[in-house]
Design a protein around this motif. Structure first.
Motif, PDB file in Angstrom:
ATOM      1  N   LYS A 135       0.817  -1.206   0.000  1.00 26.74           N
ATOM      2  CA  LYS A 135       0.000   0.000   0.000  1.00 26.74           C
ATOM      3  C   LYS A 135       0.852   1.257   0.000  1.00 26.74           C
ATOM      4  N   SER A 136       1.912   1.247   0.779  1.00 28.50           N
ATOM      5  CA  SER A 136       2.744   2.439   0.895  1.00 28.50           C
ATOM      6  C   SER A 136       3.744   2.532  -0.253  1.00 28.50           C
ATOM      7  N   LYS A 137       4.680   1.594  -0.304  1.00 25.28           N
ATOM      8  CA  LYS A 137       5.711   1.623  -1.330  1.00 25.28           C
ATOM      9  C   LYS A 137       6.052   0.203  -1.740  1.00 25.28           C
ATOM     10  N   ASP A 138       6.042  -0.042  -3.056  1.00 26.10           N
ATOM     11  CA  ASP A 138       6.353  -1.380  -3.563  1.00 26.10           C
ATOM     12  C   ASP A 138       7.812  -1.736  -3.275  1.00 26.10           C
ATOM     13  N   GLU A 139       8.042  -3.032  -3.068  1.00 25.99           N
ATOM     14  CA  GLU A 139       9.387  -3.525  -2.784  1.00 25.99           C
ATOM     15  C   GLU A 139       9.893  -4.353  -3.962  1.00 25.99           C
ATOM     16  N   CYS A 140      10.878  -3.851  -4.663  1.00 26.06           N
ATOM     17  CA  CYS A 140      11.457  -4.574  -5.790  1.00 26.06           C
ATOM     18  C   CYS A 140      12.472  -5.595  -5.273  1.00 26.06           C
ATOM     19  N   LEU A 141      12.331  -6.848  -5.703  1.00 24.72           N
ATOM     20  CA  LEU A 141      13.259  -7.900  -5.286  1.00 24.72           C
ATOM     21  C   LEU A 141      14.407  -8.055  -6.279  1.00 24.72           C
ATOM     22  N   PHE A 142      14.104  -7.977  -7.569  1.00 26.84           N
ATOM     23  CA  PHE A 142      15.194  -7.985  -8.553  1.00 26.84           C
ATOM     24  C   PHE A 142      14.693  -7.435  -9.884  1.00 26.84           C
ATOM     25  N   ILE A 143      15.629  -6.920 -10.655  1.00 27.22           N
ATOM     26  CA  ILE A 143      15.398  -6.511 -12.041  1.00 27.22           C
ATOM     27  C   ILE A 143      16.552  -7.055 -12.869  1.00 27.22           C
ATOM     28  N   ARG A 144      16.241  -7.601 -13.994  1.00 25.10           N
ATOM     29  CA  ARG A 144      17.248  -8.120 -14.923  1.00 25.10           C
ATOM     30  C   ARG A 144      16.905  -7.593 -16.310  1.00 25.10           C
ATOM     31  N   GLU A 145      17.844  -6.926 -16.954  1.00 23.90           N
ATOM     32  CA  GLU A 145      17.561  -6.303 -18.242  1.00 23.90           C
ATOM     33  C   GLU A 145      18.750  -6.467 -19.176  1.00 23.90           C
ATOM     34  N   TYR A 146      18.449  -6.852 -20.406  1.00 20.28           N
ATOM     35  CA  TYR A 146      19.501  -7.066 -21.403  1.00 20.28           C
ATOM     36  C   TYR A 146      19.833  -5.767 -22.119  1.00 20.28           C
ATOM     37  N   ASP A 147      21.113  -5.463 -22.202  1.00 18.19           N
ATOM     38  CA  ASP A 147      21.608  -4.287 -22.921  1.00 18.19           C
ATOM     39  C   ASP A 147      22.140  -4.753 -24.269  1.00 18.19           C
ATOM     40  N   GLN A 148      21.415  -4.424 -25.316  1.00 14.54           N
ATOM     41  CA  GLN A 148      21.777  -4.929 -26.636  1.00 14.54           C
ATOM     42  C   GLN A 148      23.102  -4.356 -27.123  1.00 14.54           C
ATOM     43  N   GLU A 149      23.355  -3.090 -26.855  1.00 14.92           N
ATOM     44  CA  GLU A 149      24.599  -2.469 -27.331  1.00 14.92           C
ATOM     45  C   GLU A 149      25.817  -3.091 -26.654  1.00 14.92           C
ATOM     46  N   GLU A 150      25.708  -3.357 -25.368  1.00 15.57           N
ATOM     47  CA  GLU A 150      26.838  -3.932 -24.634  1.00 15.57           C
ATOM     48  C   GLU A 150      26.814  -5.459 -24.636  1.00 15.57           C
ATOM     49  N   ASP A 151      25.734  -6.032 -25.151  1.00 14.89           N
ATOM     50  CA  ASP A 151      25.568  -7.487 -25.189  1.00 14.89           C
ATOM     51  C   ASP A 151      25.798  -8.107 -23.804  1.00 14.89           C
ATOM     52  N   THR A 152      25.122  -7.539 -22.826  1.00 19.05           N
ATOM     53  CA  THR A 152      25.252  -8.048 -21.464  1.00 19.05           C
ATOM     54  C   THR A 152      23.982  -7.726 -20.687  1.00 19.05           C
ATOM     55  N   TYR A 153      23.851  -8.372 -19.533  1.00 18.83           N
ATOM     56  CA  TYR A 153      22.702  -8.112 -18.670  1.00 18.83           C
ATOM     57  C   TYR A 153      23.089  -7.171 -17.539  1.00 18.83           C
ATOM     58  N   HIS A 154      22.176  -6.274 -17.222  1.00 17.27           N
ATOM     59  CA  HIS A 154      22.313  -5.429 -16.049  1.00 17.27           C
ATOM     60  C   HIS A 154      21.305  -5.912 -14.999  1.00 17.27           C
ATOM     61  N   TYR A 155      21.792  -6.055 -13.771  1.00 20.71           N
ATOM     62  CA  TYR A 155      20.954  -6.562 -12.688  1.00 20.71           C
ATOM     63  C   TYR A 155      20.832  -5.521 -11.584  1.00 20.71           C
ATOM     64  N   TRP A 156      19.670  -5.503 -10.957  1.00 20.96           N
ATOM     65  CA  TRP A 156      19.511  -4.841  -9.675  1.00 20.96           C
ATOM     66  C   TRP A 156      18.931  -5.873  -8.724  1.00 20.96           C
ATOM     67  N   LEU A 157      19.654  -6.192  -7.657  1.00 23.97           N
ATOM     68  CA  LEU A 157      19.241  -7.228  -6.718  1.00 23.97           C
ATOM     69  C   LEU A 157      19.028  -6.631  -5.337  1.00 23.97           C
ATOM     70  N   SER A 158      17.879  -6.932  -4.765  1.00 22.32           N
ATOM     71  CA  SER A 158      17.612  -6.513  -3.393  1.00 22.32           C
ATOM     72  C   SER A 158      18.553  -7.237  -2.436  1.00 22.32           C
ATOM     73  N   SER A 159      18.727  -6.685  -1.266  1.00 24.76           N
ATOM     74  CA  SER A 159      19.561  -7.341  -0.251  1.00 24.76           C
ATOM     75  C   SER A 159      18.953  -8.667   0.203  1.00 24.76           C
ATOM     76  N   LYS A 160      17.659  -8.875  -0.107  1.00 28.23           N
ATOM     77  CA  LYS A 160      16.983 -10.125   0.276  1.00 28.23           C
ATOM     78  C   LYS A 160      17.149 -11.226  -0.768  1.00 28.23           C
ATOM     79  N   VAL A 161      17.792 -10.882  -1.895  1.00 26.71           N
ATOM     80  CA  VAL A 161      17.916 -11.836  -3.000  1.00 26.71           C
ATOM     81  C   VAL A 161      19.381 -12.182  -3.213  1.00 26.71           C
ATOM     82  N   ASN A 162      19.672 -13.465  -3.297  1.00 23.48           N
ATOM     83  CA  ASN A 162      21.045 -13.921  -3.516  1.00 23.48           C
ATOM     84  C   ASN A 162      21.489 -13.679  -4.956  1.00 23.48           C
ATOM     85  N   ASP A 163      22.786 -13.571  -5.133  1.00 28.63           N
ATOM     86  CA  ASP A 163      23.374 -13.271  -6.436  1.00 28.63           C
ATOM     87  C   ASP A 163      23.762 -14.576  -7.138  1.00 28.63           C
TER      88      ASP A 163
END
Length: 435
Positions: A135-163
């Motif tokens: 209700k107050s603020k959403d909690e993101c656990l992870f984001i994974r996005e492919y960068d076509q120009e760099e041909d790699t993935y960029h990740y954002w991982l919450s402290s609650k999610v293992n790498d």
């Protein structure tokens, strides 16, 4: 439970389309029977998707099935995986064929509201995210996005999610990797797709439902309830006999499915329907049984399977998607089942989502306006999915006394086939008078 499901660029759905099981605001009709009421939201027990053949209503279910396959094919650590992802884009426009398919699902599991989004083509996952909606603020656990120009993935991982980035290939979901390593949130979502989501197709041969028949053989209470449901639906079946059978495995089957050399037979459950037997004077002689797959009609076999599936779903709190709900059923039985889906007494935690083109099921004595959805195609063959709730009166409130079926047949809600009767005057089959 399912809250929302969105699809984009999948089969007949070009643009992002959202199907929702969340109740619409202001509606009070059937609130105590047709809805689940939670502190955070209210959800529908039942929804019905109407539309003519070829409109795309089955593709809503196919989208959910494809997302399930995408998630569960990689759920097991030793899974073989698949060489290509199930990319089935909208092909009626050249700009979409090479674009990603996108799915978004919102689930209410263990008092947590999850939002999972994935975008992919046939070769790789291009975007993926998991969040907990609050209700107050959403909690993101992870984001994974492919960068076509760099041909790699960029990740954002919450402290609650293992790498586990080093373990994640292009065609594997990060959600599935987390599940393999016992992440609680990933397990909740994957288990819902594996165990709580059930999609019922149109093939109702009993032999295709061995796992359910096994449950029927093991659970006498379930079997007795199935028989009771059949009797209530005006079938004369007084009992079901379940017999264990053994069949020798053909050599080519053993080789194809990699059976162990020691396995010579497969075991399965066969079903026999039991009826009362009478003499010529109508006196009861006893009972007789029929091999269901050999002697029963398609409608009776379907009713047996649906009865098992329905009672299993009611008992286990599943979300059930049922194709062509009206086929092989009398209208009275279809309405009886819909009343059962929406009952306060029997349905405590299950959802039933049906598709049909049976207009008579547009019954305002059973359904609320937010439980009725329509699908139609535009001139570009793009499917559009929308709710009856979208058709409001002048006060921007849905009318509770609307005559659903009559207005639908008049074309008020769309999603109704338009037949050009003038073609009969122009010999559209090119018949000669001598034929």
């Amino acid at each position: 439970m399912l809250v929302e499901f969105s699809i984009k660029n999948f089969r007949s759905f070009k643009d992002k389309t959202t199907f929702s099981m969340q109740t619409a605001p202001y509606l009070k009709k059937h609130k105590d029977t047709n809805t689940f009421q939670f502190p955070s939201m209210n959800l529908l027990k039942n929804a019905v998707i109407f539309g003519p053949n070829g409109s795309g209503k089955s593709n809503v279910f196919e989208g959910m099935a494809t997302l399930r396959d995408l998630i569960t094919n990689f759920a097991a650590p030793k899974g073989r995986g698949i060489p290509k992802l199930p990319h089935q884009p909208f092909k009626m426009h050249d700009s979409n064929e090479n674009s990603d398919t996108e799915f978004e699902v919102i689930l209410h599991l263990d008092k947590i509201l999850y939002q999972y989004i994935v975008s992919f083509n046939e070769n790789q996952i291009n975007y993926e995210s998991l969040s907990i909606l609050k209700k107050s603020k959403d909690e993101c656990l992870f984001i994974r996005e492919y960068d076509q120009e760099e041909d790699t993935y960029h990740y954002w991982l919450s402290s609650k999610v293992n790498d586990f980035r080093n373990l994640t290939r292009k065609n594997i979901l990060y959600l599935s990797i987390l599940n393999q390593f016992n992440d609680t949130h990933a397990i909740n979502i994957v288990n819902w797709f594996l165990e709580d989501l059930q999609i019922v197709r149109t093939n109702y041969e009993l032999k295709h439902y061995g796992h359910l028949l096994d449950r029927l053989a093991e659970d006498k209470n379930l079997k007795d309830n199935v028989v009771r449901l059949l009797r209530v639906a005006d079938y004369n079946i007084i009992d079901l006999e379940l017999k264990e059978k053994r069949q020798k495995i053909p050599g080519f089957i053993k080789e194809y499915f990699e059976y162990d050399d020691e396995e010579e037979f497969i075991e399965y459950t066969d079903v026999f329907t039991v009826y009362n037997r009478f003499d010529s004077n109508g006196e009861l002689l006893g009972a007789t049984s029929l091999h269901a797959d050999s002697f029963e009609s398609r409608g009776t076999k379907k009713m047996i399977i649906i009865a098992v599936i329905l009672l299993d779903a009611l008992q286990r709190g599943k979300t059930l998607l049922m194709e062509e709900f009206d086929s092989a059923f009398h209208l009275a039985i279809s309405k009886f089942l819909m009343k059962l889906f929406n009952t306060k007494l029997y349905n405590k935690s299950s959802q039933f989502i049906l598709n049909t083109h049976e207009v008579s099921l547009l019954d305002n004595d059973i359904l609320r306006v937010d439980q009725i959805w329509f699908v139609e195609k535009d001139k570009d063959n793009n499917s559009d999915l929308y709710s009856l709730y979208d058709f409001n009166d002048a006060n921007d409130r849905p009318r509770s006394d609307i005559t659903y079926a009559n207005d639908y047949l008049k074309g008020k809600f769309g999603a109704y086939p338009v037949i050009n009767n003038h073609v009969f005057d122009y010999n559209f089959l090119h018949r000669s008078e001598d034929e």
